[in-house]
Design a protein around this motif. Structure first.
Motif, mmCIF file in Angstrom:
data_model
loop_
_atom_site.group_PDB
_atom_site.id
_atom_site.type_symbol
_atom_site.label_atom_id
_atom_site.label_comp_id
_atom_site.label_asym_id
_atom_site.label_seq_id
_atom_site.Cartn_x
_atom_site.Cartn_y
_atom_site.Cartn_z
ATOM 1 N N LEU A 275 0.808 -1.208 0.000
ATOM 2 C CA LEU A 275 0.000 0.000 0.000
ATOM 3 C C LEU A 275 0.851 1.271 0.000
ATOM 4 O O LEU A 275 0.310 2.375 -0.126
ATOM 5 C CB LEU A 275 -0.915 0.025 1.224
ATOM 6 C CG LEU A 275 -2.023 -1.025 1.285
ATOM 7 C CD1 LEU A 275 -2.833 -0.847 2.549
ATOM 8 C CD2 LEU A 275 -2.923 -0.947 0.050
ATOM 9 N N GLY A 276 2.171 1.121 0.181
ATOM 10 C CA GLY A 276 3.014 2.300 0.327
ATOM 11 C C GLY A 276 2.778 3.014 1.642
ATOM 12 O O GLY A 276 2.913 4.229 1.746
ATOM 13 N N ASP A 277 2.439 2.230 2.674
ATOM 14 C CA ASP A 277 2.135 2.789 3.989
ATOM 15 C C ASP A 277 3.340 2.709 4.927
ATOM 16 O O ASP A 277 3.197 2.876 6.132
ATOM 17 C CB ASP A 277 0.948 2.020 4.602
ATOM 18 C CG ASP A 277 0.358 2.738 5.796
ATOM 19 O OD1 ASP A 277 0.409 3.980 5.825
ATOM 20 O OD2 ASP A 277 -0.146 2.054 6.713
ATOM 21 N N ASP A 278 4.513 2.436 4.374
ATOM 22 C CA ASP A 278 5.709 2.270 5.198
ATOM 23 C C ASP A 278 6.736 3.365 4.966
ATOM 24 O O ASP A 278 7.925 3.199 5.258
ATOM 25 C CB ASP A 278 6.351 0.903 4.919
ATOM 26 C CG ASP A 278 6.716 0.716 3.450
ATOM 27 O OD1 ASP A 278 6.428 1.619 2.636
ATOM 28 O OD2 ASP A 278 7.280 -0.351 3.113
ATOM 29 N N GLY A 279 6.270 4.499 4.433
ATOM 30 C CA GLY A 279 7.176 5.622 4.211
ATOM 31 C C GLY A 279 7.846 5.629 2.857
ATOM 32 O O GLY A 279 8.599 6.545 2.541
ATOM 33 N N ARG A 280 7.574 4.632 2.040
ATOM 34 C CA ARG A 280 8.118 4.569 0.683
ATOM 35 C C ARG A 280 6.971 4.631 -0.312
ATOM 36 O O ARG A 280 5.829 4.303 0.040
ATOM 37 C CB ARG A 280 8.911 3.270 0.474
ATOM 38 C CG ARG A 280 10.122 3.106 1.395
ATOM 39 C CD ARG A 280 10.696 1.701 1.248
ATOM 40 N NE ARG A 280 11.835 1.474 2.118
ATOM 41 C CZ ARG A 280 13.103 1.666 1.772
ATOM 42 N NH1 ARG A 280 13.392 2.084 0.550
ATOM 43 N NH2 ARG A 280 14.081 1.424 2.622
ATOM 44 N N PRO A 281 7.240 4.983 -1.565
ATOM 45 C CA PRO A 281 6.166 4.960 -2.569
ATOM 46 C C PRO A 281 5.581 3.556 -2.701
ATOM 47 O O PRO A 281 6.261 2.557 -2.478
ATOM 48 C CB PRO A 281 6.878 5.398 -3.856
ATOM 49 C CG PRO A 281 8.087 6.146 -3.393
ATOM 50 C CD PRO A 281 8.511 5.495 -2.116
ATOM 51 N N ALA A 282 4.314 3.497 -3.061
ATOM 52 C CA ALA A 282 3.660 2.194 -3.232
ATOM 53 C C ALA A 282 4.412 1.356 -4.261
ATOM 54 O O ALA A 282 5.006 1.882 -5.218
ATOM 55 C CB ALA A 282 2.215 2.388 -3.665
ATOM 56 N N ALA A 283 4.406 0.046 -4.074
ATOM 57 C CA ALA A 283 5.120 -0.862 -4.964
ATOM 58 C C ALA A 283 4.567 -0.761 -6.392
ATOM 59 O O ALA A 283 3.360 -0.632 -6.598
ATOM 60 C CB ALA A 283 4.989 -2.299 -4.450
ATOM 61 N N LYS A 284 5.462 -0.823 -7.383
ATOM 62 C CA LYS A 284 5.019 -0.816 -8.775
ATOM 63 C C LYS A 284 4.144 -2.024 -9.057
ATOM 64 O O LYS A 284 3.116 -1.928 -9.722
ATOM 65 C CB LYS A 284 6.233 -0.807 -9.707
ATOM 66 C CG LYS A 284 7.069 0.468 -9.643
ATOM 67 C CD LYS A 284 8.263 0.384 -10.590
ATOM 68 C CE LYS A 284 9.096 1.662 -10.519
ATOM 69 N NZ LYS A 284 10.292 1.579 -11.397
ATOM 70 N N ARG A 285 4.580 -3.163 -8.549
ATOM 71 C CA ARG A 285 3.792 -4.391 -8.648
ATOM 72 C C ARG A 285 3.789 -5.038 -7.269
ATOM 73 O O ARG A 285 4.858 -5.310 -6.719
ATOM 74 C CB ARG A 285 4.398 -5.352 -9.679
ATOM 75 C CG ARG A 285 4.316 -4.850 -11.114
ATOM 76 C CD ARG A 285 4.941 -5.863 -12.070
ATOM 77 N NE ARG A 285 4.817 -5.453 -13.453
ATOM 78 C CZ ARG A 285 5.639 -4.587 -14.057
ATOM 79 N NH1 ARG A 285 6.640 -4.057 -13.376
ATOM 80 N NH2 ARG A 285 5.452 -4.264 -15.323
ATOM 81 N N PRO A 286 2.621 -5.263 -6.707
ATOM 82 C CA PRO A 286 2.569 -5.825 -5.353
ATOM 83 C C PRO A 286 3.262 -7.178 -5.270
ATOM 84 O O PRO A 286 3.256 -7.963 -6.228
ATOM 85 C CB PRO A 286 1.064 -5.967 -5.081
ATOM 86 C CG PRO A 286 0.416 -5.031 -6.052
ATOM 87 C CD PRO A 286 1.297 -5.024 -7.264
ATOM 88 N N LEU A 287 3.853 -7.417 -4.139
ATOM 89 C CA LEU A 287 4.366 -8.747 -3.852
ATOM 90 C C LEU A 287 3.232 -9.583 -3.268
ATOM 91 O O LEU A 287 2.290 -9.046 -2.684
ATOM 92 C CB LEU A 287 5.531 -8.650 -2.862
ATOM 93 C CG LEU A 287 6.752 -7.871 -3.349
ATOM 94 C CD1 LEU A 287 7.757 -7.704 -2.212
ATOM 95 C CD2 LEU A 287 7.400 -8.552 -4.544
ATOM 96 N N TRP A 288 3.355 -10.889 -3.395
ATOM 97 C CA TRP A 288 2.282 -11.775 -2.943
ATOM 98 C C TRP A 288 2.713 -12.526 -1.698
ATOM 99 O O TRP A 288 3.889 -12.843 -1.514
ATOM 100 C CB TRP A 288 1.899 -12.747 -4.066
ATOM 101 C CG TRP A 288 1.130 -12.053 -5.148
ATOM 102 C CD1 TRP A 288 1.582 -11.053 -5.958
ATOM 103 C CD2 TRP A 288 -0.231 -12.277 -5.514
ATOM 104 N NE1 TRP A 288 0.604 -10.635 -6.812
ATOM 105 C CE2 TRP A 288 -0.527 -11.376 -6.571
ATOM 106 C CE3 TRP A 288 -1.212 -13.152 -5.088
ATOM 107 C CZ2 TRP A 288 -1.784 -11.323 -7.179
ATOM 108 C CZ3 TRP A 288 -2.462 -13.108 -5.700
ATOM 109 C CH2 TRP A 288 -2.743 -12.210 -6.719
ATOM 110 N N GLU A 289 1.735 -12.815 -0.880
ATOM 111 C CA GLU A 289 1.949 -13.470 0.409
ATOM 112 C C GLU A 289 1.950 -14.989 0.265
ATOM 113 O O GLU A 289 1.063 -15.563 -0.378
ATOM 114 C CB GLU A 289 0.841 -13.052 1.383
ATOM 115 C CG GLU A 289 0.906 -13.745 2.732
ATOM 116 C CD GLU A 289 -0.255 -13.341 3.621
ATOM 117 O OE1 GLU A 289 -0.075 -13.382 4.853
ATOM 118 O OE2 GLU A 289 -1.339 -12.992 3.096
#
Length: 577
Positions: A275-289
C-alpha cells in the motif's frame, strides 16, 4: 463523586460484569473527570510503538484522549511515538536518545516478545509488568506473483525445508521451474529484524523436530549445519532491513532479474509495503503473500509497562489501563484494519492485493534470549566473516563483589566470555584484563592477543579462568591503550570493535578529557573502532562513560547487576548501525 454517579457505577458493574472491573472503573473515572476535573493535575503516558503498529495505536490514543481518563485523580493523556524495536531496545538498556526519539517512554510496544525477552535478560527491573500481546502477525514469504503461485500450489513451502531448498542450486526445480535455478530467500540480519529471527528459528525447529530451539538443540550437528547452510546461502547485497528488502524485490518482479526470489517478512509489513504505507512509494507491482504449510512463527506485538526515574505509580497504572484499552474490540478492529491480526477480530482488509490472510498452523515456540543471541552471532559470523573484537575486562577489587544470585560480578563475566568464545565460529578475538599495576607497572595486560578465534579458544579459556579481582581500576589509561592497539591492528572490510566491561570506576591519573584527546590522536578516519562500554552496577558514572563511548561511535549499556552481562555482550558484539 456524586451519589448518582456512584449508583450508576454499581448498576453498570452488575449489568456488565462480563466486561470486567477494568472497563467499568475506566468509565467511572471518565465520569469523574467530566464532573470534577483533575484535582491532581494532568499526566502524560508516553508510549513507544514499532512502526508496524503505529497507526492503530495512534487511533486508539485519540479515543483514549477524548475521554478523559482519570488515574488516581490525574487526567492521563497518551502520547505515541514511533521507534524501531532494535533502536528502542538499545536506548532502554543504554542511553535514550531524546533528540531523535523524544522523551523516554513509560510503555513499549515492539513487534515481538523477542525484544521484551532481550530487555528482561539484560535488566528485568526495567519491566514494570509482564508483557501481554495486543495483536499478532505471522511470518510469511513475500514473493513476485509467479513465484508465490508455485509456492502455494501442490508442492507447498515449509519453513522446515528452507535450509535445504536455498542450498540446492536447482531449488526451483521442486516447484516445476528448473530454469529459475536457485531458490533464494532474503533474510536481513536476524539480530535486528524480527521476521528473519523467527524464520531462522522456525527452520531450525523443523530440522531438530523440537520446539523451541535451545542451546543444547543448537549444538546438534544437523541443526548447526542447517544454520550455517542457511546463512551461507544468503544472496549477495541483501539490504539491512526487511522493509528495504521488500522494496528492492518489488522493483524487479521478473524472476530472471530479481535479486532474490522472496523475502521473509511479517504479514503486516508486506501489507504496508504493497500500500506504500511504510514511508516509501507504493510498490510498482505488489508482492504476494506465501503462508507456509505447517507450524508458522508469529510475532505477538507485546505491550509492556516500563520502569524509570520519572514513571511513578500513576503512569504505571495508566500503562496497564491503556494496554487493556488496546485489547478491547473497537481497538482490535483498528489493528485488523491496519494489516495486523486483532485478538478476536477476524475482519481483514479487502483492498489488499497479494494478501491471502490464510489460517496459521500453531506449534512454534521462540527461543530464549541467549539462544536467540547465539543464533544471531553465528549468522553474522557466517554472512560477514566474523568481526575483529578485543574485549577489555575490569578485574579491579570491586568486580569481586556480589553480582547477583550469590555470584560475583567477575564470575558472571567469565561465564559470558567463555560462552562467546565457544560459539563464535569465525573472526578474531582478544582479551585484555585491566586494573592498577597489573603487569610491569601498567594497568592492563594482553592476556590473549587479538587474532583468529579458531586457534585461540583453549588459550582464551585458560586466560579467563585466571582472572581474579584485585586493585583499583585505572580505567582511562587502559581503554586508551586498548583503543590504540585496535586501530593499529585494524582489519579492512570487517567490523572492528573494542568492548569494555567494567563496574564504572575511573581511578588513575588520566582524566576523561585527556582520554578523549588521546583517542582522537590515535584514531584514523578510515579505521573506525567503536568502543562499546558495558557498565555493571547501579551507580556508574553514566555521563562520563557515555561520553567516552560516543566519542568513538560506540554505545553505553548499564546493567544493575552482572546477571545481564551474557545478553549485553551478545548485543555488543553483533551491533550494527
Amino acid at each position: 463523586m456524586s451519589l448518582g454517579l456512584a449508583a450508576l457505577g454499581l448498576v453498570s458493574l452488575l449489568v456488565l460484569g462480563w466486561a470486567g472491573w477494568g472497563w467499568v472503573s475506566a468509565k467511572i473515572d471518565q465520569a469523574a473527570a467530566r464532573e470534577q476535573g483533575c484535582p491532581a493535575g494532568p499526566e502524560v503516558l508516553r508510549v513507544a510503538v514499532t512502526p508496524s503498529a503505529e497507526r492503530p495505536v495512534r487511533e486508539a490514543a485519540k479515543r483514549w484522549n477524548a475521554g478523559p481518563t482519570v488515574v488516581d485523580e490525574h487526567c492521563v493523556r497518551v502520547n505515541v511515538s514511533s521507534a524501531e524495536s532494535p533502536v528502542a531496545l538499545a536506548g532502554l538498556v543504554g542511553e535514550w536518545n531524546t533528540r531523535e526519539l523524544g522523551d523516554r517512554p513509560d510503555a513499549w510496544l515492539p513487534e515481538s516478545s523477542l525484544w521484551t525477552d532481550r530487555l528482561a535478560a539484560t535488566d528485568d527491573a526495567l519491566l514494570a509488568a509482564a508483557p501481554e500481546p495486543v495483536a499478532s502477525s505471522p511470518v510469511v514469504l513475500a514473493a513476485p506473483e509467479p513465484a508465490a503461485r508455485l509456492l502455494t500450489g501442490a508442492a507447498r513451502f515449509r519453513w522446515a525445508e528452507l535450509a535445504a531448498l536455498t542450498s540446492d542450486t536447482s531449488g526451483w526445480a521442486r516447484f516445476g521451474e528448473p530454469d529459475w535455478g536457485r531458490l533464494t530467500v532474503a533474510l536481513p540480519a536476524p539480530l535486528t529484524n524480527t521476521a528473519s529471527a523467527l524464520a531462522v528459528q522456525s527452520t531450525l525447529v523443523g530440522v531438530a523436530q523440537e520446539s523451541p530451539v535451545t542451546q543444547n538443540v543448537l549444538a546438534k550437528p544437523a541443526v548447526s549445519a542447517a544454520l550455517a547452510a542457511l546463512a551461507q546461502a544468503q544472496p549477495a547485497d541483501v539490504p539491512d532491513s526487511t522493509r528495504s528488502a521488500l522494496a528492492a524485490l518489488g522493483e524487479n518482479p521478473l524472476m530472471v532479474d530479481a535479486l532474490y526470489g522472496a523475502v521473509a517478512a511479517l504479514e503486516v509489513d508486506l501489507f504496508r509495503r504493497n500500500l506504500g504505507d511504510d514511508g516509501r512509494p507504493a510498490a510498482k507491482r505488489p508482492l504476494w503473500e506465501v503462508v507456509a504449510d505447517g507450524p508458522t512463527p508469529v510475532a505477538d506485538f507485546p505491550f509492556v509497562a516500563l520502569t524509570g526515574p520519572e514513571v511513578g505509580p500513576v503512569r504505571t497504572e495508566a500503562a496497564e489501563r491503556f494496554r487493556r484499552f488496546l485489547q478491547e474490540p473497537a481497538q482490535q478492529r483498528e489493528f485488523s484494519a491496519a494489516g495486523l491480526r486483532g485478538l478476536g477480530a477476524p475482519e481483514r482488509p479487502t483492498a489488499a492485493m497479494g494478501m491471502t490472510w490464510a489460517e496459521i498452523v500453531p506449534g512454534f515456540a521462540r527461543s530464549d534470549p541467549n539462544t536467540t543471541q547465539r543464533i544471531a552471532t553465528t549468522w553474522a559470523n557466517a554472512v560477514e566473516g566474523g568481526g575483529i573484537v578485543t574485549i577489555m575486562v575490569d578485574v579491579s577489587r570491586t568486580m569481586g563483589t556480589d553480582g547477583g544470585d550469590g555470584r560475583t560480578r567477575l564470575d558472571w563475566v567469565k561465564e559470558a566470555l567463555k560462552g562467546y568464545a565457544d560459539y563464535t565460529v569465525s573472526g578474531s578475538l582478544g582479551l585484555w584484563p585491566f586494573s592498577r599495576g597489573l603487569e610491569k607497572g601498567k594497568p592492563y595486560a594482553v592476556a590473549v592477543p587479538t587474532g583468529p578465534i579458531v586457534n585461540r579458544r583453549a588459550s582464551l579459556h585458560t586466560a579467563v579462568d585466571g582472572l581474579t579481582a584485585n586493585g583499583a581500576t585505572d580505567f582511562y589509561e587502559s581503554v586508551v591503550a586498548g583503543y590504540r592497539s585496535a586501530v593499529q591492528g585494524y582489519v579492512p572490510g570487517r567490523v572492528n570493535q573494542l568492548i569494555v566491561i567494567t563496574d564504572g570506576g575511573a581511578d588513575g591519573a588520566m582524566s576523561l578529557s585527556q582520554a578523549k584527546a588521546a583517542i582522537r590522536r590515535a584514531g584514523e578516519k578510515d579505521k573506525p573502532v567503536p568502543v562499546e562500554v558495558i557498565a555493571i552496577g547501579r551507580d556508574p558514572d553514566r555521563a562520563a562513560l557515555r561520553d567516552l563511548a560516543a566519542s568513538t561511535g560506540g554505545r553505553l549499556t548499564v546493567l544493575p547487576d552482572a546477571r545481564g552481562v551474557v545478553a549485553a555482550l551478545g548485543q555488543a558484539v553483533t551491533v550494527r548501525d
